[in-house]
Design an enzyme around this catalytic site. Sequence first.
Site, PDB file in Angstrom:
ATOM      1  CB  SER A 141      -0.885   0.008   1.255  1.00 21.80           C
ATOM      2  OG  SER A 141      -1.529   1.257   1.419  1.00 21.80           O
ATOM      3  CE1 TYR A 154      -4.369  -2.016   5.356  1.00 21.27           C
ATOM      4  CE2 TYR A 154      -3.019  -0.142   4.709  1.00 21.27           C
ATOM      5  CZ  TYR A 154      -3.840  -1.201   4.375  1.00 21.27           C
ATOM      6  OH  TYR A 154      -4.124  -1.443   3.045  1.00 21.27           O
TER       7      TYR A 154
END
Length: 254
Positions: A141, A154
């Site tokens: 990401s 995350y």
Amino acid sequence: MEQAQKVALVTGGARGIGRGIAGYLLRRHWRVVVCDVDKAAGEQLLASEDLADRLQFIETDVSDEAQVRQAVARAVEWGGRLDALINNAGLADPFTGPVEELELSVWQRRLDVNLTGPFLMAKHAAPHLRESAGSIVNMSSTRALQSEPDSEAYAATKGGLLALTHALAISLGPDVRVNSISPGWIDVRALQAEATDVAPLSETDHRQHPAGRVGRADDIAAMVWFLISGEAGFITGQNMVVDGGMTRKMIYEE
């Protein structure tokens, strides 16, 4: 071996980006095994694709090694080979609250699914990928490169995935190539299992991107397609940022 006979395993492939990747590969005549913890979404995917001979669904929690081992074995048994592993499964919500209040169990669950899961899949798929001179694509990401507040768990998992990518590339090369993709804002609302009418995004949503629009699942799927193809034979250990240019945009409050 004809491309129509190649087999890809896509984790988290029943919805979102993973579903987009599975569909993209099916349209290019690959056989696809989708592994996902969401059984209902997987069954819906099978029902929506008139491709029973080229699409298989296996309910799998990628953080459970016994389930991973079984899923890989079933995929190879069904397909006769394994040419690509797409590690897409993950807990997508990046926000877990203030770090002072972040429960260890919440942190650990993010690590188990987003980072340990790809490791386990690579571990058990590696022998089969060596046989086919295949490749692995890990879905990281842009949050591995930049952050908003309250997203420590995350961000840590996606940053760890970048390191796992180049470590695997060195360990498995030259037989297996390993790369990662870091998507930016990808609109996958229409690819969710419960999707109905999806409202259009605003002009501002699109205009803020240097590329002029928000990303689509096919933008990521096309990069996956390239990375697992022979055209990318000299690319391994790399992270491809696919974000419409947002991580290169300098933003200051005025």
